[in-house]
Scaffold this motif. Sequence first.
Motif, PDB file in Angstrom:
ATOM      1  N   UNK A 179       0.826  -1.205   0.000  1.00 25.15           N
ATOM      2  CA  UNK A 179       0.000   0.000   0.000  1.00 25.15           C
ATOM      3  C   UNK A 179       0.861   1.256   0.000  1.00 25.15           C
ATOM      4  N   UNK A 180       0.355   2.304  -0.625  1.00 27.99           N
ATOM      5  CA  UNK A 180       1.032   3.592  -0.608  1.00 27.99           C
ATOM      6  C   UNK A 180       0.938   4.213   0.784  1.00 27.99           C
ATOM      7  N   UNK A 181       1.719   5.242   1.011  1.00 35.45           N
ATOM      8  CA  UNK A 181       1.697   5.921   2.304  1.00 35.45           C
ATOM      9  C   UNK A 181       1.885   7.413   2.159  1.00 35.45           C
ATOM     10  N   UNK A 182       1.402   8.155   3.163  1.00 36.89           N
ATOM     11  CA  UNK A 182       1.590   9.605   3.209  1.00 36.89           C
ATOM     12  C   UNK A 182       2.016  10.009   4.611  1.00 36.89           C
TER      13      UNK A 182
ATOM     14  N   UNK B 207       1.343   4.552   6.364  1.00 39.05           N
ATOM     15  CA  UNK B 207       2.502   5.400   6.604  1.00 39.05           C
ATOM     16  C   UNK B 207       3.597   5.141   5.571  1.00 39.05           C
ATOM     17  N   UNK B 208       4.436   6.136   5.301  1.00 37.74           N
ATOM     18  CA  UNK B 208       5.590   5.898   4.426  1.00 37.74           C
ATOM     19  C   UNK B 208       6.528   4.837   4.982  1.00 37.74           C
ATOM     20  N   UNK B 209       6.650   4.760   6.304  1.00 38.00           N
ATOM     21  CA  UNK B 209       7.542   3.776   6.917  1.00 38.00           C
ATOM     22  C   UNK B 209       7.055   2.356   6.637  1.00 38.00           C
ATOM     23  N   UNK B 210       5.739   2.161   6.736  1.00 38.86           N
ATOM     24  CA  UNK B 210       5.168   0.843   6.427  1.00 38.86           C
ATOM     25  C   UNK B 210       5.372   0.515   4.949  1.00 38.86           C
ATOM     26  N   UNK B 211       5.168   1.512   4.093  1.00 36.96           N
ATOM     27  CA  UNK B 211       5.392   1.309   2.665  1.00 36.96           C
ATOM     28  C   UNK B 211       6.855   0.950   2.399  1.00 36.96           C
ATOM     29  N   UNK B 212       7.783   1.684   3.011  1.00 40.09           N
ATOM     30  CA  UNK B 212       9.206   1.426   2.798  1.00 40.09           C
ATOM     31  C   UNK B 212       9.598   0.044   3.289  1.00 40.09           C
ATOM     32  N   UNK B 213       9.018  -0.389   4.401  1.00 43.23           N
ATOM     33  CA  UNK B 213       9.330  -1.726   4.916  1.00 43.23           C
ATOM     34  C   UNK B 213       8.934  -2.800   3.904  1.00 43.23           C
ATOM     35  N   UNK B 214       7.791  -2.608   3.253  1.00 40.95           N
ATOM     36  CA  UNK B 214       7.368  -3.552   2.230  1.00 40.95           C
ATOM     37  C   UNK B 214       8.328  -3.587   1.054  1.00 40.95           C
ATOM     38  N   UNK B 215       8.754  -2.408   0.625  1.00 39.05           N
ATOM     39  CA  UNK B 215       9.688  -2.368  -0.508  1.00 39.05           C
ATOM     40  C   UNK B 215      11.063  -2.900  -0.126  1.00 39.05           C
ATOM     41  N   UNK B 216      11.513  -2.620   1.087  1.00 35.75           N
ATOM     42  CA  UNK B 216      12.802  -3.154   1.519  1.00 35.75           C
ATOM     43  C   UNK B 216      12.788  -4.678   1.514  1.00 35.75           C
ATOM     44  N   UNK B 217      11.664  -5.259   1.889  1.00 32.27           N
ATOM     45  CA  UNK B 217      11.546  -6.718   1.865  1.00 32.27           C
ATOM     46  C   UNK B 217      11.643  -7.245   0.436  1.00 32.27           C
ATOM     47  N   UNK B 218      10.957  -6.575  -0.492  1.00 31.84           N
ATOM     48  CA  UNK B 218      11.011  -6.982  -1.895  1.00 31.84           C
ATOM     49  C   UNK B 218      12.414  -6.764  -2.465  1.00 31.84           C
ATOM     50  N   UNK B 219      13.001  -5.613  -2.173  1.00 26.71           N
ATOM     51  CA  UNK B 219      14.367  -5.364  -2.646  1.00 26.71           C
ATOM     52  C   UNK B 219      15.322  -6.469  -2.162  1.00 26.71           C
TER      53      UNK B 219
END
Length: 376
Positions: free
Chosen positions: A170-173, A333-345
């Motif tokens: 999900x996106x975040x703001x 949140x952006x932090x939750x979004x970033x955590x998802x992308x870090x996992x994929x990365x």
Amino acid sequence: MTADTVGGVWTYALELVRALGPHRIEVCLATMGAPLCPEQQAEAEGIPHLTLYPSAFKLEWMASPWEEVAEAGEWLRALEKRLQPDLIHLNGYAHGALPWKEPVLVVGHSCVFSWWRSVKGEEAPVAWERYHRAVSAGLQHADRVVAPTAAMLAALRRYYGPLPKSAVIANGRTAACYTVGEKEPFIFTAGRLWDEAKNIALLDRIAHALPWPVYVAGEQRHPDGRGVGFDSLRSLGRLHSTTLAGWLSRSAIYALPARYEPFGLAPLEAALSGCALVLGDLPSLREVWGEAALFVPPDDPEALRSTLQRLIEDPSLRESMARRAHAQALCYTPERMAAGYLNVYGEMMRSDCGMKTEPLLNPKSAIRNPQFQVPT
């Protein structure tokens, strides 16, 4: 990372880049679609671990884009050679089919074929077949595919066939950018007003029958020059982000009877500002908001009018829906979004053996060759 400058992908990209900063990830952001406006330039320059590489190459959904899409591909490959990144994060489709040397993530924010079905009520015409081939090639050759909702990911599978390993993030703001102010008696909406998917015309049809004024903010001119006008809405034009946040802070109700919205950053910003939400009844928006919004069929002006009227007449309901929306918004949140992308990365980096497979479709033909058949 790539991003376009004419829609919500720009906002998404900067939120993600900021949230990746504490994890020591440096991002080189290549932009396309239109030149950066001064506000965008200033916003990007304020992020220390971001290096900007702007361009104005046409996007794959724009009119007659393919020569520029191919040129953009050459430009991106040259950037890869020069910068030697660890990973490629594409927020568009066609360039996923290029012979990248590093792992490739393609993020599907929206697409013409699902847009056309939702907005026009029919399949996209033959004129979009070349687009279909380019998008299919980009998705099929990616190492990973991400979408902001399960509804959007299902649409990609429906229109472009089986996908590589995929995930929903999900996106975040950033909530701190928005405040819940003293609410005033007006309805607000914002976005790319020229986009039929936003269905602002439906709001315009019923605004005269409401006791509260309805304000609308956003770009009214399509990138190809076409514009839209309104009879009953009070147009504010395109607002600076801080001015927009001020309007949201004061607005009691946010209305977006969308026909198509794969995630919806504008409703998220409204919810963070304490607005009650009235949204188009779409699987994607129900996925994001659940019981925290009121939903109306996008083709039913009376349902939109009566729902808005009910919120106007019932302060208790209006405030209750605003609290629900705000609580739900705080989850994105952006932090939750970033955590998802870090996992994929991390998965992509661990599984990369240093050799790319051959494209399922030739990348040059996917971008340049207009002759193909849409799979049935």
